[in-house]
Write an enzyme that holds these catalytic residues in place. Structure first.
Site, PDB file in Angstrom:
ATOM      1  N   GLY A 321      -1.180 122.725  81.453  1.00  0.00           N
ATOM      2  CA  GLY A 321      -0.292 122.828  82.601  1.00  0.00           C
ATOM      3  C   GLY A 321       0.899 121.886  82.476  1.00  0.00           C
ATOM      4  O   GLY A 321       1.372 121.580  81.375  1.00  0.00           O
ATOM      5  N   SER A 322       1.365 121.404  83.619  1.00  0.00           N
ATOM      6  CA  SER A 322       2.601 120.605  83.642  1.00  0.00           C
ATOM      7  C   SER A 322       2.470 119.248  82.964  1.00  0.00           C
ATOM      8  O   SER A 322       3.485 118.591  82.705  1.00  0.00           O
ATOM      9  CB  SER A 322       3.072 120.419  85.081  1.00  0.00           C
ATOM     10  OG  SER A 322       3.525 121.645  85.611  1.00  0.00           O
ATOM     11  N   THR A 323       1.244 118.804  82.664  1.00  0.00           N
ATOM     12  CA  THR A 323       1.110 117.555  81.908  1.00  0.00           C
ATOM     13  C   THR A 323       1.748 117.688  80.523  1.00  0.00           C
ATOM     14  O   THR A 323       2.143 116.696  79.913  1.00  0.00           O
ATOM     15  CB  THR A 323      -0.361 117.156  81.742  1.00  0.00           C
ATOM     16  OG1 THR A 323      -1.059 118.190  81.041  1.00  0.00           O
ATOM     17  CG2 THR A 323      -1.022 116.942  83.109  1.00  0.00           C
TER      18      THR A 323
END
Length: 584
Positions: A321-323
């Site tokens: 994801g956005s990590t």
């Protein structure tokens, strides 16, 4: 005439004597050949039956402790009941042993007894184990039976115990009886049927060090098996003790924070990669596995839909994801695709051809520069950045940062993740790579999969100034780190953005526990249910010491679910580190 007759008679008698001597000599030679060649093994066995017994002396395994000396794997004394194959191969003796065990409440039949002897058989005079892990009271009850002393004898042994139980089971692993397949593949004379061997975790990875060297006792006995004297003795050599980098106190905090959620909590030392926390939930108690469970219980454990035996920290693979936006940022800065002043307008969506990719904030973020896009986790900014960058350059920097490769941690079972590119897609799906695939990659979705440990490693490099560490648990080994030669100006831009995430952005809940934290939220699509919740962060910001990753399967939003977990575990470690409580 008379003299001639006497001479002939004498010659005949001498000839008979010579023939008799030859016959006797041939008979003697035949007897020697028969007894010393053809029947040699049988008579050696008979001689040994009346004289020699060999008993293997297994060493105590090395003790495993945490960084502060708390015991994680230790040894306790129990008793095995042993016998000799030369005695147990006789049907009447097997029957007596079976009846003895049944009288004392031990379930045993002749077929099982025969199988146990065959499995451990090395020589007729080398003892085999018939019952393991008996207490002193159980042994005393057996020894008191008149049938016991003539066929069997008790033998003290070391057994493995895990004081922390399920709390560190994925780290320590467990010891179990060696299988026939493992025995054949080991090619090591130190192992025999019935021995214990590390199955998973540290116990398996450092088996060669922890096991030690087997000793042996040779005793002379009489024809009834009674001990006469010790002939020789070689003492066993204790296995090497291992002190881990793991902090048991922090591991306990991680377990409390995860509760009944499925997921993982990982904490590394950002400078050297020492693992402080490696907690996978749900977990299991290794003690019954070491001491023996039924095949039904083992199958139930393996088939449990919650998969407690899987270490989600190192073996679980998920879309980051956005990590992953930290990787996209480094790649874009290094390839001069964006800089601190680059802006992208976010109306809440991004159009590519006839496809529309939405931002998590449906109303949009408006015009955002790099720092603001990291702070707000603006998907549209990174969609556009990914297209500018292109998949090949994004894959190149992902690989440099360790994505798609095992980290090298010193426990078995680590997954590589999936850094799939155009060639992979062509082979797997017979389809070309589209820009839309790159758009998905730029925010950590699509075919991309990472383990929590890999993500912790990426952010450790961000925190320590661009050095890729090797996560490890053995505190006495040196694991070199790799200088990625990333310009500090680019890293500093990313670091400022991650600081803003916690100060005023999507990760504010991670900074509410008394220490300064920089990090990134992530919410990853889950094809099997609710979205996975991620947060990865490091602390303290002014001098990074630890990096932590929290993954909650099906947890929803990383900002509300995972961020507090990281904030709390980092607060615990930083505060204890200041007090000198987390070891060297």
């Amino acid at each position: 005439m008379t003299k001639g007759f006497e001479r002939l008679s004498m010659d005949q008698r001498l000839e008979r004597v010579r023939v008799l001597a030859v016959v006797l000599l041939l008979t003697l030679m035949g007897g020697l050949g028969y007894f010393q060649v053809l029947r040699a093994d049988r008579y050696v066995e008979l001689a040994s039956r009346n004289r020699l017994r060999l008993v293997r002396l297994l060493p105590p395994r090395g003790v495993i402790t945490d960084v502060n000396g708390a015991p994680l794997a230790v040894n306790v004394r129990t008793f095995d009941v042993k016998g000799y194959p030369m005695d147990l191969q006789k049907p009447e003796n097997r029957k007596r042993v079976v009846e003895l065990f049944r009288r004392k409440g031990f379930p045993l039949d002749e077929a099982t007894l025969t199988e146990m002897v065959e499995k451990q058989y090395v020589a007729p005079y080398r003892a085999v184990s018939l019952a393991n892990n008996l207490t002193l009271a159980q042994v005393a009850d057996l020894v008191a039976d008149p049938e016991f002393s003539s066929l069997l004898f008790p033998f003290p042994v070391w057994r493995r115990v895990y004081p922390a139980g399920a709390l560190v089971s994925h780290v320590t692993g467990f010891v179990g009886e060696i299988t026939r397949e493992e025995l054949e593949s080991a090619a090591d004379a130190r192992y025999q049927g019935g021995d214990g061997v590390g199955k998973t975790g540290i116990e398996a990875f450092y088996e060669g060090r922890l096991r030690g060297d087997v000793g042996e006792e040779a005793v002379e006995v009489d024809s009834r098996g009674r001990r006469l004297r010790e002939v020789s003795r070689r003492e066993p050599a204790r296995g090497e003790d291992l002190r881990l980098t793991l902090d048991l106190g922090a591991q306990r905090v991680a377990a409390e924070l995860m509760g009944n959620e499925k997921g993982a909590l990982v904490v590394l030392d950002v400078q050297d990669g020492g693992v402080k926390v490696l907690y996978s939930s749900p977990t299991f108690d290794p003690n019954p596995l070491t001491w023996g469970i039924s095949s039904r219980e083992w199958n139930d454990l393996l088939k449990d839909p919650a998969r407690p035996m899987m270490d989600r920290c190192v073996s679980g693979t998920y879309p980051p994801g956005s990590t992953f936006k930290a990787v996209t940022t480094i790649a874009a800065l290094e390839e001069n695709v964006v800089n601190n002043h680059t802006t992208v307008y976010c109306p809440g969506y991004y159009t590519l051809g006839n496809r529309t990719f939405k931002c998590w904030k449906h109303s949009g973020h408006g015009s955002e520069n790099l720092l603001e896009a990291i702070r707000d986790s603006c998907d549209v900014f990174f969609y556009q950045t990914g297209v500018w960058l292109g998949i090949e350059r994004l894959l190149k920097w992902s690989a440099i940062l360790g994505v798609g490769s095992p980290s090298g941690i010193d426990i078995p079972g680590e997954a590589s993740g999936n850094l799939a590119g155009p060639a992979w897609k062509k082979k797997r799906f017979r389809e070309p790579w589209y820009k839309g695939d790159t758009v998905n990659y730029s925010i950590g979705q699509g075919f991309l999969l990472m383990t929590p440990l890999q993500l912790a490693r990426v952010y450790a490099a961000v925190a320590n100034g661009g050095h890729l560490v090797i996560p490890h648990l053995n505190s006495r080994e040196r694991f070199p780190r790799k200088d990625l030669r990333i310009p500090q100006s680019g890293l500093r831009s990313l670091q400022r953005g991650l600081e803003e995430v916690v100060r005023s952005g999507t990760g504010k809940r991670a900074g509410a526990f008394g220490v300064t934290v920089a990090g990134k939220t992530g919410t990853a699509q889950n094809p099997h249910g609710d979205d996975h919740a991620w947060f990865v962060g490091y602390a303290p910001v002014e001098r990074p010491r630890f990096v932590a990753v929290a993954l909650v399967e099906g947890g929803g939003h990383g900002s509300s679910v995972a961020a507090p977990l990281v904030g709390k575990i980092l607060s615990y470690l930083v505060q204890h580190d200041r007090k000198g409580g987390t070891g060297p």
